[in-house]
Write a protein that holds these residues in place. Structure first.
Motif, PDB file in Angstrom:
ATOM      1  N   LYS A  46       0.932  -1.229  -0.150  1.00 17.38           N
ATOM      2  CA  LYS A  46      -0.213   0.054  -0.076  1.00 17.38           C
ATOM      3  C   LYS A  46       0.945   1.389   0.021  1.00 17.38           C
ATOM      4  O   LYS A  46       1.522   1.446   0.722  1.00 17.38           O
ATOM      5  N   HIS A  49      -3.238   6.593  -0.177  1.00 16.82           N
ATOM      6  CA  HIS A  49      -4.808   6.363   0.019  1.00 16.82           C
ATOM      7  C   HIS A  49      -5.587   7.297  -0.950  1.00 16.82           C
ATOM      8  O   HIS A  49      -5.060   8.410  -0.842  1.00 16.82           O
ATOM      9  N   THR A  50      -6.952   6.802  -1.129  1.00 18.24           N
ATOM     10  CA  THR A  50      -7.602   7.877  -2.085  1.00 18.24           C
ATOM     11  C   THR A  50      -7.952   9.000  -1.250  1.00 18.24           C
ATOM     12  O   THR A  50      -8.272   8.725  -0.029  1.00 18.24           O
ATOM     13  N   THR A  53     -12.114   8.237  -0.085  1.00 17.47           N
ATOM     14  CA  THR A  53     -12.695   7.115   0.854  1.00 17.47           C
ATOM     15  C   THR A  53     -11.278   6.463   1.645  1.00 17.47           C
ATOM     16  O   THR A  53     -11.687   5.437   2.536  1.00 17.47           O
ATOM     17  N   SER A  54     -10.301   7.153   1.344  1.00 11.31           N
ATOM     18  CA  SER A  54      -9.225   6.672   2.097  1.00 11.31           C
ATOM     19  C   SER A  54      -8.881   5.165   1.673  1.00 11.31           C
ATOM     20  O   SER A  54      -8.066   4.291   2.466  1.00 11.31           O
ATOM     21  N   SER A  55      -9.124   4.580   0.579  1.00  7.86           N
ATOM     22  CA  SER A  55      -8.858   3.414   0.004  1.00  7.86           C
ATOM     23  C   SER A  55      -7.423   3.292  -0.336  1.00  7.86           C
ATOM     24  O   SER A  55      -6.985   4.029  -0.792  1.00  7.86           O
ATOM     25  N   PRO A  56      -6.756   2.032   0.079  1.00 14.23           N
ATOM     26  CA  PRO A  56      -5.291   1.945  -0.253  1.00 14.23           C
ATOM     27  C   PRO A  56      -4.939   1.762  -1.633  1.00 14.23           C
ATOM     28  O   PRO A  56      -6.028   1.078  -2.441  1.00 14.23           O
ATOM     29  N   ARG A  57      -4.163   2.202  -2.123  1.00 15.41           N
ATOM     30  CA  ARG A  57      -3.493   1.860  -3.461  1.00 15.41           C
ATOM     31  C   ARG A  57      -2.106   1.484  -3.444  1.00 15.41           C
ATOM     32  O   ARG A  57      -1.236   2.030  -2.736  1.00 15.41           O
ATOM     33  N   ASP A  68      -1.506   5.329  -9.379  1.00 14.27           N
ATOM     34  CA  ASP A  68      -1.849   4.673  -7.962  1.00 14.27           C
ATOM     35  C   ASP A  68      -0.624   4.519  -7.093  1.00 14.27           C
ATOM     36  O   ASP A  68      -0.751   4.273  -5.938  1.00 14.27           O
ATOM     37  N   PRO A  98      -4.785   7.841   5.861  1.00 15.82           N
ATOM     38  CA  PRO A  98      -6.069   7.591   6.661  1.00 15.82           C
ATOM     39  C   PRO A  98      -5.871   7.814   7.914  1.00 15.82           C
ATOM     40  O   PRO A  98      -4.806   7.976   8.584  1.00 15.82           O
TER      41      PRO A  98
END
Ligand code: FES
Length: 102
Positions: A46, A49-50, A53-57, A68, A98
């Motif tokens: 990882k 993070h976005t 939504t703080s989604s991992p990339r 990414d 996050p």
């Protein structure tokens, strides 16, 4: 995981080990490899993070197209780590961390 012996590229041991700072921690890397490759060799997948939504990339394209893998490198934001070579002493930071966890 790293390839340590290669029939064309020879032995990994011939490439100097340098130190880079990642989120405040000194870690080893091989001079000239991409930052993303160095981090993956350490088990870190990882890289950012976005915003929404703080989604991992992590690494997706691996050729500098998708963004990414962007991180802050020596104070410069949005550096594509999959195509940026390691230099001794460089400072790498996660973008959009996050609030909790990780
Ligand atoms: S992984 Fe796509 S730009 Fe780095």
């Amino acid at each position: 995981m790293r390839v340590k012996e290669h029939p064309i590229l020879s032995s990994l041991d011939r490439i100097p080990v340098v130190e880079i700072i990642v989120d405040g921690i000194a870690v080893p890397a091989r001079e000239g490899e991409s930052i993303a490759a160095a981090l993956m060799a350490l088990g870190r997948l990882k890289l950012r993070h976005t915003h929404k939504t703080s989604s991992p990339r992590g690494v997706f394209c691996g050729i500098g197209r998708c963004t990414d893998c962007v991180m802050t490198v020596d104070g410069q934001t949005n550096v594509r780590t999959c195509v940026t070579p390691v230099r001794a002493g460089m400072i790498v930071e996660t973008q959009n961390k996050p609030d909790k966890g990780e």
